[in-house]
Design an enzyme around this catalytic site. Structure first.
Site, short mmCIF file in Angstrom:
data_model
loop_
_atom_site.label_atom_id
_atom_site.label_comp_id
_atom_site.label_asym_id
_atom_site.label_seq_id
_atom_site.Cartn_x
_atom_site.Cartn_y
_atom_site.Cartn_z
N LEU A 13 0.81 -1.22 0.00
CA LEU A 13 0.00 0.00 0.00
C LEU A 13 0.84 1.28 0.00
O LEU A 13 0.63 2.18 -0.82
CB LEU A 13 -0.93 -0.03 1.22
CG LEU A 13 -2.06 0.98 1.25
CD1 LEU A 13 -3.01 0.77 0.10
CD2 LEU A 13 -2.81 0.86 2.57
N GLU A 33 9.08 -5.40 -5.76
CA GLU A 33 8.34 -6.13 -4.74
C GLU A 33 8.61 -7.62 -4.95
O GLU A 33 8.45 -8.13 -6.06
CB GLU A 33 6.83 -5.85 -4.86
CG GLU A 33 5.91 -6.80 -4.13
CD GLU A 33 6.19 -6.88 -2.63
OE1 GLU A 33 6.34 -8.01 -2.14
OE2 GLU A 33 6.27 -5.81 -1.98
N GLN A 113 -7.64 -3.54 1.58
CA GLN A 113 -6.35 -3.21 0.98
C GLN A 113 -6.12 -3.97 -0.32
O GLN A 113 -5.55 -3.41 -1.26
CB GLN A 113 -5.23 -3.53 1.98
CG GLN A 113 -3.84 -3.20 1.47
CD GLN A 113 -2.79 -3.35 2.54
OE1 GLN A 113 -3.07 -3.23 3.73
NE2 GLN A 113 -1.56 -3.64 2.14
N TYR A 207 -26.50 -8.64 9.31
CA TYR A 207 -26.35 -8.01 10.62
C TYR A 207 -25.64 -6.65 10.54
O TYR A 207 -25.44 -5.99 11.55
CB TYR A 207 -25.59 -8.95 11.57
CG TYR A 207 -26.40 -10.19 11.89
CD1 TYR A 207 -27.37 -10.18 12.88
CD2 TYR A 207 -26.21 -11.36 11.16
CE1 TYR A 207 -28.13 -11.31 13.15
CE2 TYR A 207 -26.96 -12.50 11.43
CZ TYR A 207 -27.92 -12.46 12.42
OH TYR A 207 -28.68 -13.58 12.69
N ASP A 291 5.29 0.93 7.59
CA ASP A 291 5.62 0.08 8.73
C ASP A 291 7.12 -0.03 8.97
O ASP A 291 7.54 -0.34 10.08
CB ASP A 291 5.04 -1.32 8.51
CG ASP A 291 3.53 -1.36 8.64
OD1 ASP A 291 2.94 -0.34 9.05
OD2 ASP A 291 2.93 -2.41 8.32
#
Length: 516
Positions: A13, A33, A113, A207, A291
């Site tokens: 992301l 990546e 994501q 729900y 991160d």
């Protein structure tokens, strides 16, 4: 050996957002990546107005489904999804769950994501990015004047080298790049290890009609957290680190659902809940983001993914100016100055909330909690690229309280253009430094410094004549300088003829680290 201005390592992301922002600014780069695509686990889910504003600036916000204006994230304690719901919990304790919808031209977004990443990949490619999946970073060396990286194409097993002016590490919480650089981290550290199971259950979606999306399940021998990705995928997170068999997982899911419903298990997960902030976000020609810079657990304020996206939004325009020789390389020092305090603020706000404070050690000192508006839209940054953001100011406040304070996000207000269109004031920002002023005498100063000039009450008009002065905290004859990332860099109450022009020149040369 081929060369690229910027190498991004990590194509999830934050890495993809960095690629989008750089490509939109016309900065060639390569993203690598090691995996072939997005994770099978959806991971992040909620994105704030600020994140959507960044995507709006580069023209892709309309590709992302946004939440309704009156949407608010709701959580309850429950015996099970179909059982008794025992009471709703506030997003921020002590604060009403009302939301001021007039502070941004965008709402947030509740999109998984793994559905957002393909949108970002497509946008990056459209803007001209070079994305290389199944490509692994084997080694890198900062040679002082460049980065040299050894890469491996995992599809064919071919190794090759590239050089880059700068590298952005978005390679996750365990970041091999950060470890190789020897950058330590601080914070509450490990809290616990969390196990989860992702499953598909269309019947459970009924729900959600009441608007509740998160459920703290409390039963004898089952304490867990149940939430949804709003696409019939549900996630059950356990508070223990016990490996469960498929049969045990099915039993736990049935107990959490509360009645017999058809479901299919998709995958399981195991991750560390922790709070760690890198002591430096930059070393040499390498920048940490996401991160890799700040490991934070999921929060109802979205302090993980959104913080990382904001990191690379802050960095992209600075890299552009330095690479194009519009600014000295010292401008890049402001990335750590501005973003690390934000990471630490969000660390403290996360673990000061009741959700997490019960898990931290007793020596942790909780901070007073800021409002949702302050944390989403009202944080302040301080560095040499901002004039007038003193340490006496709080780290965050509601945008309505800041009133154009340098170091904060430029306020949103709907304005009418000369052509009769209605746009957000934020739509005038993004590409370059912008000078806002009412008095036409500021035009000459802006032209001399090659600044974009927005002539208030001529090019754009507010609904009330004095709105500009009110929202930016200046007199009518004053001016406001806004950075390419939408942060107010400087403001003046002086008229252009009364020393304002010289004041602007000095201010711009500092905040832009001008080479002149």
């Amino acid at each position: 050996m081929s060369h690229t201005p910027v190498l991004i390592v990590g194509g999830s992301l934050v890495g993809l957002s960095a690629s989008v922002f750089l490509a939109w600014r016309g900065i060639p780069h390569i993203l690598v990546e090691k995996h072939s695509g997005s994770s099978t686990h959806p991971r992040a889910m909620g994105y704030t107005e600020t994140t959507l504003e960044h995507y709006r600036t580069v023209g892709i916000a309309d590709r992302i489904p946004q939440t309704p204006q009156n949407f608010r994230l709701r959580r309850v304690k429950a015996s099970s999804l179909a059982g008794e719901w025992q009471g709703e919990q506030a997003w921020t304790p002590g604060e009403a769950d009302t939301h001021n919808t007039g502070l941004s031209p965008n709402t947030g977004a509740a999109i998984a994501q793994d559905k957002l990443e393909p949108i970002l990949r497509m946008a990056a490619l459209e803007f001209g990015a070079d994305l290389r999946y199944s490509t692994e970073l084997l080694h890198f060396e900062d040679r002082g004047d460049s980065i040299v990286a050894q890469l491996r194409d995992r599809n064919v097993g071919r190794d090759y080298a590239i050089s880059a002016d700068y590298m952005i590490a978005t390679d996750g919480a365990d970041s091999p790049i950060r470890e190789r650089l020897g950058i330590a981290r601080e914070g509450v550290g490990n809290i616990r290890t969390v196990r989860s199971v992702l499953f598909k259950c269309q019947e459970a979606d009924q729900y959600l009609a009441s608007g509740v999306q998160q459920f703290e399940i409390e039963q004898k021998n089952l304490r867990a957290f149940l939430t949804t990705y709003n696409d019939s995928r549900w996630l059950l997170m356990f508070i223990d680190d016990i490996e469960r068999s498929d049969d045990e997982l099915r039993i736990a899911i049935r107990r959490a659902l509360g009645r017999d419903m058809a479901f299919d298990i998709i995958t399981t997960g195991r991750w560390e809940m922790a709070g760690r902030i890198a002591r430096h976000y930059r070393k040499g020609r390498v920048f940490l983001a996401g991160d890799a810079a700040h490991q934070l657990p999921p929060t109802r304020g979205g302090f993980g993914a959104n913080t990382g996206i904001d990191d690379v939004w802050n960095l992209a325009w600075k890299l552009q100016r330095v690479l194009e020789s519009s600014s000295n390389a010292t401008l890049l020092d402001t990335y750590d100055d501005e973003r690390r305090p934000i990471g630490w603020l969000r660390h403290q706000q996360t673990f000061s909330r009741p959700d997490y404070v019960k898990w931290v050690n007793s020596d942790f000192k909780a901070d007073p909690l800021f409002s949702n508006e302050a944390m989403e839209l009202g944080q302040i940054v301080r560095s040499s690229a901002v004039l007038g953001a003193g340490l006496e100011l709080p780290p965050a406040a509601s945008p309505t309280d800041w009133q154009g304070q340098p170091g904060t996000r430029a306020p949103h207000v709907w304005v009418a253009t000369a052509a009769g269109d209605v746009i957000s004031s934020l739509d005038l920002l993004g590409r370059e430094f912008v000078l806002f002023a009412v008095e036409p005498a500021w035009q000459m100063a802006a032209d001399a410094m090659k600044l974009k000039f927005v002539h208030i009450n001529h090019e754009i008009c507010f609904s009330e004549p004095d709105t500009f002065a009110a929202i930016f905290g200046v007199r009518q004859q004053g001016a406001v300088l806004i950075r390419p990332d939408g942060i107010i860099a400087w403001r003046s109450n002086n008229a252009a003829e009364d020393g304002g022009v010289e004041e602007l020149k000095i201010a711009f040369n500092q905040v832009a680290a001008s080479p002149c």
